[in-house]
Design a protein around this motif. Structure first.
Motif, PDB file in Angstrom:
ATOM      1  N   ASN A 106       1.378   1.073   7.498  1.00 41.71           N
ATOM      2  CA  ASN A 106       2.169   1.854   6.550  1.00 41.71           C
ATOM      3  C   ASN A 106       2.075   3.335   6.862  1.00 41.71           C
ATOM      4  O   ASN A 106       3.056   4.069   6.788  1.00 41.71           O
ATOM      5  CB  ASN A 106       1.681   1.595   5.116  1.00 41.71           C
ATOM      6  CG  ASN A 106       2.154   0.258   4.595  1.00 41.71           C
ATOM      7  OD1 ASN A 106       3.191  -0.238   5.016  1.00 41.71           O
ATOM      8  ND2 ASN A 106       1.388  -0.338   3.709  1.00 41.71           N
ATOM      9  N   ILE A 112       4.172   4.168   9.882  1.00 45.38           N
ATOM     10  CA  ILE A 112       5.616   4.257   9.646  1.00 45.38           C
ATOM     11  C   ILE A 112       5.992   5.669   9.232  1.00 45.38           C
ATOM     12  O   ILE A 112       7.046   6.187   9.595  1.00 45.38           O
ATOM     13  CB  ILE A 112       6.042   3.235   8.580  1.00 45.38           C
ATOM     14  CG1 ILE A 112       5.889   1.825   9.137  1.00 45.38           C
ATOM     15  CG2 ILE A 112       7.485   3.453   8.149  1.00 45.38           C
ATOM     16  CD1 ILE A 112       6.059   0.735   8.097  1.00 45.38           C
ATOM     17  N   SER A 113       5.105   6.282   8.487  1.00 42.06           N
ATOM     18  CA  SER A 113       5.409   7.638   8.036  1.00 42.06           C
ATOM     19  C   SER A 113       5.458   8.614   9.205  1.00 42.06           C
ATOM     20  O   SER A 113       5.973   9.715   9.089  1.00 42.06           O
ATOM     21  CB  SER A 113       4.372   8.104   7.012  1.00 42.06           C
ATOM     22  OG  SER A 113       3.146   8.356   7.650  1.00 42.06           O
ATOM     23  N   SER A 134       5.579  -0.023   1.869  1.00 41.95           N
ATOM     24  CA  SER A 134       5.987  -1.307   2.425  1.00 41.95           C
ATOM     25  C   SER A 134       7.460  -1.572   2.164  1.00 41.95           C
ATOM     26  O   SER A 134       8.018  -1.170   1.162  1.00 41.95           O
ATOM     27  CB  SER A 134       5.146  -2.410   1.798  1.00 41.95           C
ATOM     28  OG  SER A 134       5.694  -3.649   2.110  1.00 41.95           O
ATOM     29  N   GLN A 156       0.821  -1.192   0.000  1.00 48.97           N
ATOM     30  CA  GLN A 156       0.000   0.000   0.000  1.00 48.97           C
ATOM     31  C   GLN A 156       0.860   1.249   0.000  1.00 48.97           C
ATOM     32  O   GLN A 156       1.819   1.337   0.747  1.00 48.97           O
ATOM     33  CB  GLN A 156      -0.882   0.009   1.252  1.00 48.97           C
ATOM     34  CG  GLN A 156      -2.001  -0.977   1.155  1.00 48.97           C
ATOM     35  CD  GLN A 156      -2.881  -0.717  -0.039  1.00 48.97           C
ATOM     36  OE1 GLN A 156      -3.223   0.430  -0.334  1.00 48.97           O
ATOM     37  NE2 GLN A 156      -3.260  -1.754  -0.738  1.00 48.97           N
ATOM     38  N   PRO A 157       0.512   2.182  -0.827  1.00 45.47           N
ATOM     39  CA  PRO A 157       1.203   3.455  -0.768  1.00 45.47           C
ATOM     40  C   PRO A 157       0.918   4.114   0.574  1.00 45.47           C
ATOM     41  O   PRO A 157      -0.035   3.742   1.261  1.00 45.47           O
ATOM     42  CB  PRO A 157       0.562   4.263  -1.901  1.00 45.47           C
ATOM     43  CG  PRO A 157      -0.109   3.261  -2.758  1.00 45.47           C
ATOM     44  CD  PRO A 157      -0.509   2.151  -1.840  1.00 45.47           C
ATOM     45  N   PRO A 158       1.749   5.040   0.924  1.00 46.10           N
ATOM     46  CA  PRO A 158       1.537   5.664   2.213  1.00 46.10           C
ATOM     47  C   PRO A 158       0.238   6.450   2.242  1.00 46.10           C
ATOM     48  O   PRO A 158      -0.227   6.934   1.230  1.00 46.10           O
ATOM     49  CB  PRO A 158       2.724   6.617   2.339  1.00 46.10           C
ATOM     50  CG  PRO A 158       3.127   6.885   0.923  1.00 46.10           C
ATOM     51  CD  PRO A 158       2.837   5.632   0.174  1.00 46.10           C
ATOM     52  N   ALA A 159      -0.309   6.548   3.412  1.00 46.04           N
ATOM     53  CA  ALA A 159      -1.459   7.398   3.547  1.00 46.04           C
ATOM     54  C   ALA A 159      -1.038   8.840   3.335  1.00 46.04           C
ATOM     55  O   ALA A 159       0.113   9.196   3.517  1.00 46.04           O
ATOM     56  CB  ALA A 159      -2.062   7.236   4.936  1.00 46.04           C
ATOM     57  N   ARG A 160      -1.988   9.638   2.980  1.00 44.90           N
ATOM     58  CA  ARG A 160      -1.635  10.972   2.549  1.00 44.90           C
ATOM     59  C   ARG A 160      -1.607  11.969   3.685  1.00 44.90           C
ATOM     60  O   ARG A 160      -2.348  11.870   4.629  1.00 44.90           O
ATOM     61  CB  ARG A 160      -2.647  11.431   1.510  1.00 44.90           C
ATOM     62  CG  ARG A 160      -2.578  10.567   0.304  1.00 44.90           C
ATOM     63  CD  ARG A 160      -3.681  10.883  -0.622  1.00 44.90           C
ATOM     64  NE  ARG A 160      -3.513  10.038  -1.795  1.00 44.90           N
ATOM     65  CZ  ARG A 160      -4.244  10.150  -2.864  1.00 44.90           C
ATOM     66  NH1 ARG A 160      -5.182  11.040  -2.922  1.00 44.90           N
ATOM     67  NH2 ARG A 160      -4.049   9.362  -3.869  1.00 44.90           N
ATOM     68  N   ALA A 199       9.095   6.415   3.196  1.00 41.37           N
ATOM     69  CA  ALA A 199       9.365   5.330   4.127  1.00 41.37           C
ATOM     70  C   ALA A 199       8.089   4.597   4.504  1.00 41.37           C
ATOM     71  O   ALA A 199       8.132   3.530   5.088  1.00 41.37           O
ATOM     72  CB  ALA A 199      10.035   5.868   5.375  1.00 41.37           C
ATOM     73  N   ALA A 200       6.999   5.189   4.178  1.00 44.27           N
ATOM     74  CA  ALA A 200       5.742   4.556   4.541  1.00 44.27           C
ATOM     75  C   ALA A 200       5.357   3.441   3.578  1.00 44.27           C
ATOM     76  O   ALA A 200       4.468   2.673   3.858  1.00 44.27           O
ATOM     77  CB  ALA A 200       4.624   5.592   4.576  1.00 44.27           C
ATOM     78  N   ASP A 219      -6.125   8.453   8.111  1.00 40.00           N
ATOM     79  CA  ASP A 219      -5.352   8.178   6.896  1.00 40.00           C
ATOM     80  C   ASP A 219      -5.677   6.792   6.350  1.00 40.00           C
ATOM     81  O   ASP A 219      -5.858   6.604   5.148  1.00 40.00           O
ATOM     82  CB  ASP A 219      -3.847   8.245   7.191  1.00 40.00           C
ATOM     83  CG  ASP A 219      -3.366   9.672   7.418  1.00 40.00           C
ATOM     84  OD1 ASP A 219      -4.125  10.605   7.098  1.00 40.00           O
ATOM     85  OD2 ASP A 219      -2.249   9.837   7.931  1.00 40.00           O
ATOM     86  N   HIS A 258      -7.457   6.029   2.823  1.00 35.62           N
ATOM     87  CA  HIS A 258      -6.725   5.298   1.795  1.00 35.62           C
ATOM     88  C   HIS A 258      -7.458   4.011   1.425  1.00 35.62           C
ATOM     89  O   HIS A 258      -7.477   3.622   0.253  1.00 35.62           O
ATOM     90  CB  HIS A 258      -5.307   4.995   2.262  1.00 35.62           C
ATOM     91  CG  HIS A 258      -4.363   4.793   1.120  1.00 35.62           C
ATOM     92  ND1 HIS A 258      -3.810   5.834   0.428  1.00 35.62           N
ATOM     93  CD2 HIS A 258      -3.932   3.673   0.520  1.00 35.62           C
ATOM     94  CE1 HIS A 258      -3.063   5.360  -0.541  1.00 35.62           C
ATOM     95  NE2 HIS A 258      -3.108   4.046  -0.505  1.00 35.62           N
TER      96      HIS A 258
END
Lengths: 459, 189
Positions: free
Chosen positions: B79, B82-83, A437, A205-209, A434-435, B51, B55
């Motif tokens: 995920n 982690i950010s 995976s 999954q792409p990082p949340a925004r 970095a978010a 988030d 998403h």
């Protein structure tokens, strides 16, 4: 030692009921003969009970409405690219349903009044035909307008939308009476037929925004925003898939900067490429190209100030590289640019292409040589490959234009399957990268750029 | 994924977006509660929850249904979390400072966690939260997934994309580390 470790794990897993029959038997025997093991098990159980005794916390009451509010707003700002079989009408109804869900007038707004006043006679997006939502056309639109939003512009836009109500769950106000309902992410029907890449989508999954006003310009087309109509969907953001993240690295010495990057990549276990990667030889190729770039009219050499380096690595590794790069003493500026999507080549490519003019005319569709080579490359997603693409950019055109230059350098393919999309900004922020995976692979294009004279260090 | 959940998602994708609101309602407490314990901050837990749901909404069409929706959602949340890692590091530092100054953990401000509990219980829970917050994030995550979410090792492994053996050893080490930090509490038991 290993036996001891196994024994430790054994008791914890025994407590959790996670042992195989053989291990279960071994654990029971251990507990029968060892007082210490029994004591340890008791302590582990006590720890477990302490944690389980922590009270459950309920989500804040405003969470649900704020989620739905933001889902709508962000979807508006996201790329919802029409795929074959996805009906815009369906998305419209999807949006309508979402609005109903929040049980309030939750209209996603973009402050457009200022732009409207600027050019009230601009044709509407709706009138300018739906194909504008294609990736290729989004680039064409950029060319036509020859103007990208600056970072400040985007910040202004995002701050405005943020102010309009992001986390408080309140209804958004409509500025200029122009509201756009977000379309849902109905990239495909909920069919059992799933593309082979869907699994990766689900896992990686792409990082949340996050709305970061400091993120650089996104290629929002002002003309489109001026004429946004209810239900319009713009293709400028897309966090799906894996675009190429582009970073402009401004250094006091390009060669030393490239060398530093090479060291950093090695330090972070990103091996040098067998060819086309970072090497003195490749840099020498650039120097050779520089010599060939003598301006026929003035006799002066175009100042080669950009060297693009394409690497492919994991997001975690890249985040570390980025962090180190930021701390590099040679660095004058590091800013993410517009990511773009391109099919990675099957084979390593190393090419130098003189580019006498960065700014292309709107109708100019002829790709650069590098682009042609990239376009010609075939790629399957399972392959991991990398290439080294160098850009030679006319220095006086680079200033303030490098972002566009970067975009224009990407290969342009026939409109029916163009993949030169512009990607969502937040993927280009170090923290957010970095978010992704750990197993995700990101592709990054470093475009090295010479710092202005004033910023040069005196050796 | 159970049938009801699958129907919810399918109908949501078919246009009945209000059903996504039902998914939010169904899982927001569970997700928030776990994130609160993993992240140690109510603000971060709320933001990451938001988030993650947003998403998930945007990527709902990519959800294949091979796993539970909640597992998929939690992965997204991880995920997102982690950010916030760097923020979390800063937060840990500030927690430490605040704890030294005030003697309690500032993240523990949810009203439900304070009233109607005996002083002893509250103190004990505070100590447990404090000890949990001092664990590394990877230890904290597996412990929360095990002890709070009550997931099997296999599910945890899928969620955090690690081998089962790693999950098993992390859980054990996390418990051991926590045991050392909570030695006083254990002796009181």
């Amino acid at each position: 030692m290993t036996k001891r470790k196994q024994s430790d794990d054994l008791l914890s897993a025994y407590l959790d009921g996670e042992l195989s029959p053989e291990e279960q038997s071994a654990a029971e025997q251990l507990l029968q003969r060892s007082v210490q093991a029994r004591r340890e098990l008791d302590e582990l159980r006590a720890i477990s009970e302490l944690l389980q005794s922590l009270p459950n916390e309920s989500a804040p009451h405003e969470l649900a409405p704020s989620i739905l509010n933001r889902a709508e707003r962000e979807t508006l700002l996201s790329a919802v690219e029409p795929l074959a079989g996805s009906a815009p009408r369906g998305r419209w109804w999807f949006t309508a349903g979402l609005v109903a869900t929040v049980a309030a007038v939750m209209m996603i707004t973009i402050s457009l009044s200022e732009h409207r006043e600027d050019s009230p006679n601009m044709p509407s997006v709706a009138e300018s035909s739906r194909p504008k939502t294609s990736k290729a056309d989004s680039l064409v639109a950029i060319d036509e307008n020859s103007k990208l939003l600056t970072g400040a512009d985007v910040a202004e836009t995002r701050q405005q939308t943020e102010i309009d109500g992001s986390r408080d769950g309140t209804a958004n106000s409509v500025s200029g009476s122009s509201s756009v309902n977000a379309a849902p992410p109905s990239n495909h029907k909920p069919s059992k037929e799933v593309p082979s890449t869907a699994s990766a989508d689900e896992t990686l999954q792409p990082p949340a925004r996050e709305f970061d006003p400091l993120t650089p310009a996104s290629p929002i087309n002002r003309a489109d925003l001026k004429n946004a109509q209810r239900g319009d969907v713009f293709p400028y953001f897309d966090s799906s898939g894996s675009g190429i993240m582009t970073y402009t690295v401004t250094v006091v010495d390009v060669k030393r900067g490239v060398d530093s990057l090479q060291v950093l990549l090695q330090k972070h276990d990103i091996p040098p490429q067998s060819s086309g990667g970072l090497s003195d030889e490749n840099f020498d190729d650039d120097k050779q190209a520089e010599r060939q770039l003598k301006n026929p009219k003035t006799g002066d050499a175009h100042q080669l100030i950009a060297v693009a380096v394409y690497v492919q690595t994991t997001s975690v590794q890249f985040a570390s590289v980025l962090q180190d790069l930021r701390e590099n003493e040679l660095l004058a500026d590091l800013r993410p640019q517009t990511p773009f999507d391109v099919e990675p080549p099957k084979q390593t490519i190393s090419t130098s292409k003189p580019q006498s003019k960065v700014e292309k005319k709107p109708n100019e569709t002829k790709p650069s040589r590098a682009a042609e080579r990239l376009s010609a490359s075939k790629f399957t997603s399972s392959e991991v490959s990398s290439f080294h693409l160098r850009l030679q950019v006319d220095s006086n055109r680079l200033t303030g234009r490098h972002q566009q230059a970067a975009i224009e350098e990407v290969p342009k393919r026939p409109n029916d399957h163009v993949d030169t999309t512009v990607r969502r900004r937040e993927l280009a922020s170090g923290n957010q990268i970095a978010a992704i995976s750990k197993s995700a692979t990101v592709r990054i294009l470093f475009v090295f750029q010479q710092a202005p004279e004033g910023k040069k260090d005196q050796p | 994924m159970n049938t009801e959940e699958k129907e919810l998602i399918d109908e949501c994708l078919a246009g009945q977006t209000e059903l996504f609101g039902r998914l939010v309602e169904r899982y927001q407490d569970r997700l928030y509660n776990s994130l609160l314990k993993v992240l140690g901050s109510a603000d971060d837990a709320r933001d990451v929850s938001q988030d993650a749901f947003v998403h998930a909404f945007q990527k709902l069409s990519t959800f294949r249904g091979n796993s539970l929706f909640y597992s998929w959602l939690f992965r997204i949340a991880m995920n997102a979390a982690i950010s916030k890692k760097r923020k979390a590091r800063r937060m840990s530092a500030s927690i430490e400072i605040a704890r030294q100054q005030a003697g309690f953990e500032p993240a523990d401000q949810h009203p439900d966690s304070h009233p109607s509990h005996s002083l002893e219980l509250t103190e004990r829970q505070t100590l447990v939260r404090e000890a949990l917050a001092q664990l590394s994030e990877e230890y904290r995550t597996v412990l929360v997934l095990k002890e709070i979410e009550d997931l099997k090792y296999e599910e945890i492994a899928r969620m955090i994309d690690c081998p089962i053996g790693t999950v098993r050893s992390r859980i054990h080490r996390a418990r051991c580390e926590l045991r050392e930090k909570l030695r006083i509490v254990l002796q009181m038991e």
